[in-house]
Scaffold this motif. Structure first.
Motif, PDB file in Angstrom:
ATOM      1  N   PHE A  35       0.850  -1.184   0.000  1.00 23.44           N
ATOM      2  CA  PHE A  35       0.000   0.000   0.000  1.00 23.44           C
ATOM      3  C   PHE A  35       0.887   1.236   0.000  1.00 23.44           C
ATOM      4  O   PHE A  35       1.988   1.233   0.563  1.00 23.44           O
ATOM      5  N   LEU A  36       0.388   2.285  -0.631  1.00 20.92           N
ATOM      6  CA  LEU A  36       1.104   3.562  -0.644  1.00 20.92           C
ATOM      7  C   LEU A  36       0.222   4.629  -0.025  1.00 20.92           C
ATOM      8  O   LEU A  36      -0.939   4.799  -0.414  1.00 20.92           O
ATOM      9  N   ILE A  37       0.773   5.331   0.967  1.00 23.26           N
ATOM     10  CA  ILE A  37       0.058   6.427   1.630  1.00 23.26           C
ATOM     11  C   ILE A  37       0.782   7.725   1.310  1.00 23.26           C
ATOM     12  O   ILE A  37       1.989   7.843   1.543  1.00 23.26           O
ATOM     13  N   ILE A  38       0.045   8.684   0.752  1.00 23.03           N
ATOM     14  CA  ILE A  38       0.597  10.008   0.458  1.00 23.03           C
ATOM     15  C   ILE A  38       0.105  10.960   1.545  1.00 23.03           C
ATOM     16  O   ILE A  38      -1.103  11.100   1.746  1.00 23.03           O
ATOM     17  N   ALA A  39       1.040  11.608   2.226  1.00 18.13           N
ATOM     18  CA  ALA A  39       0.704  12.502   3.341  1.00 18.13           C
ATOM     19  C   ALA A  39       1.117  13.933   3.008  1.00 18.13           C
ATOM     20  O   ALA A  39       2.270  14.320   3.226  1.00 18.13           O
ATOM     21  N   PRO A  40       0.212  14.729   2.443  1.00 16.70           N
ATOM     22  CA  PRO A  40       0.555  16.116   2.104  1.00 16.70           C
ATOM     23  C   PRO A  40       0.843  16.952   3.345  1.00 16.70           C
ATOM     24  O   PRO A  40       0.307  16.684   4.435  1.00 16.70           O
ATOM     25  N   GLU A  41       1.705  17.951   3.163  1.00 15.53           N
ATOM     26  CA  GLU A  41       2.053  18.897   4.238  1.00 15.53           C
ATOM     27  C   GLU A  41       2.508  18.164   5.503  1.00 15.53           C
ATOM     28  O   GLU A  41       2.188  18.550   6.632  1.00 15.53           O
ATOM     29  N   THR A  42       3.276  17.114   5.294  1.00 10.36           N
ATOM     30  CA  THR A  42       3.730  16.281   6.410  1.00 10.36           C
ATOM     31  C   THR A  42       5.208  15.950   6.241  1.00 10.36           C
ATOM     32  O   THR A  42       5.620  15.465   5.176  1.00 10.36           O
ATOM     33  N   GLY A  43       5.992  16.213   7.290  1.00  7.91           N
ATOM     34  CA  GLY A  43       7.386  15.820   7.280  1.00  7.91           C
ATOM     35  C   GLY A  43       7.531  14.377   7.733  1.00  7.91           C
ATOM     36  O   GLY A  43       6.575  13.762   8.224  1.00  7.91           O
ATOM     37  N   SER A  44       8.741  13.828   7.610  1.00 14.04           N
ATOM     38  CA  SER A  44       8.950  12.431   7.966  1.00 14.04           C
ATOM     39  C   SER A  44       8.719  12.152   9.454  1.00 14.04           C
ATOM     40  O   SER A  44       8.202  11.079   9.802  1.00 14.04           O
TER      41      SER A  44
END
Length: 361
Positions: free
Chosen positions: A286-295
């Motif tokens: 699965f791939l999760i894209i987290a906008p406006e989020t640092g590691s």
């Protein structure tokens, strides 16, 4: 009562009746009204007994044909009987007893021609239309050579009253028939839009997990990278893989494996932000894209998911774990960013699974 509801009460709904059937039901209903009303009008105009009784009798017969078509859905026999009835009996009777070419019957007869074109198809349409034209031509010819066969109005008052009623009833009938077409078009248009939306969803959604599919999640990643680049915002992705998934399939079967995928997908959707974008990247990836989020923030979210999934009890008292790799965007291309996350995921697997690894802290 709304016009659409009235139309559907008379003609039937678009799910059970096709357009031709609905048009016929409306025409049959209007024919009943016209016949019964004509009988009453002829009585009020002091016409002879046949002119009064004939339309009333025709109206009774048409009530039965409408019943067969609308309630019993015997369409073909109802259409055949009604058209033969209307062309060869009702039209000549109206012509002879209501003033011929001087009366209002011709307006109602014109509507019949339009209905024939609407409810008949191919050869049947040509046959009935030719019969109709033959009957009309015969009526005009008979009136021309034998005007005594026509019962004319006994006064100008009676003629203009009949014309007034005929014009208005024909206008209303045309309007109602148009409403049937309009209602049918609207209903079909809504179905097309609904079907189109379903196709759009199917094109971007994985059927099993109901998450975005591989191609669409990759497209969304490129869009989010473009936004991050334009507005100088943070962006992180999380690559997630189910540990020992092949062993689960081999031990408990593919149906169990599908259940695990579905359950984990639901867990992801229920516990991520609405702004996060989730997709099934591969078989059990699965791939999760987290906008406006640092590691660091992505790590917190990933660890929460890891613990939640670890505590799920599946069938056969099975518990599963996941490994995750996190990568933060640093002017990378979409492919480079995925490669970074995939590298971290490989490290998590190598270090014992049920772990989270990331390059950027």
């Amino acid at each position: 009562m709304k016009p659409e509801k009235m139309i559907r009460d008379i003609t039937g709904n678009t799910e059970s009746f096709n357009l031709e059937h609905r048009v016929f039901n409306m025409f049959s209903f209007l024919l009943i009204i016209v016949c019964l009303f004509s009988g009453v009008m002829n009585y009020l105009l002091s016409l002879n007994t046949p002119a009064v009784l004939a339309p009333l009798l025709y109206g009774m017969v048409q009530i039965y044909l409408y019943y067969l078509s609308r309630l019993k859905q015997h369409y073909e026999i109802s259409v055949l009987a009604t058209l033969i009835f209307a062309i060869f009996i009702i039209s000549p009777t109206m012509w002879f007893f209501n003033g011929g070419s001087y009366g209002a019957s011709q307006y109602s007869i014109i509507v019949l021609g339009a209905v024939i074109a609407a409810i008949c198809t191919r050869r049947k349409r040509v046959v009935f239309l030719c019969c109709f034209l033959l009957v009309l031509s015969s009526l005009v010819t008979l009136e021309y050579y034998f005007p005594g066969t026509i019962q004319y109005y006994h006064s100008a008052h009676a003629r203009y009253l009949d014309l007034l009623v005929g014009l208005n009833s024909t206008t209303i009938a045309t309007y109602l028939l148009f409403l049937v077409y309009s209602d049918n078009y609207r209903s079909e248009h809504e179905k097309v839009l609904e079907y189109s939306k379903k196709l759009e969803i199917m094109a971007v959604t994985d059927g099993l997990t109901e998450l975005y599919n591989h191609s669409y999640i990759f497209l969304r990643l490129e869009e989010e990278i473009a936004k991050a680049k334009r507005y100088q915002r943070k962006l992180s992705i999380i690559m997630l893989d189910i540990d020992f998934f092949k062993k689960l399939n081999d031990t408990y079967g593919h149906q169990f494996g599908d259940h695990v995928l579905s359950r984990i997908s639901k867990c992801l959707k229920d516990n991520l932000r609405t702004t996060d974008i989730i997709g099934r990247y591969g078989g059990e990836e699965f791939l999760i894209i987290a906008p406006e989020t640092g590691s660091p923030e992505a790590f917190v979210a990933a660890n929460k998911l890891r613990k939640l999934i670890e505590n799920i009890i599946f069938f056969h008292h099975v518990q599963v774990t996941i490994s995750m790799g996190i990568a933060e965007w640093k002017n990378d291309t979409s492919q480079q960013l995925i490669e970074k996350a995939d590298k971290c995921l490989y490290m998590a697997k190598k270090h014992g699974r049920n772990k989270i690894e990331m390059l950027d802290h």
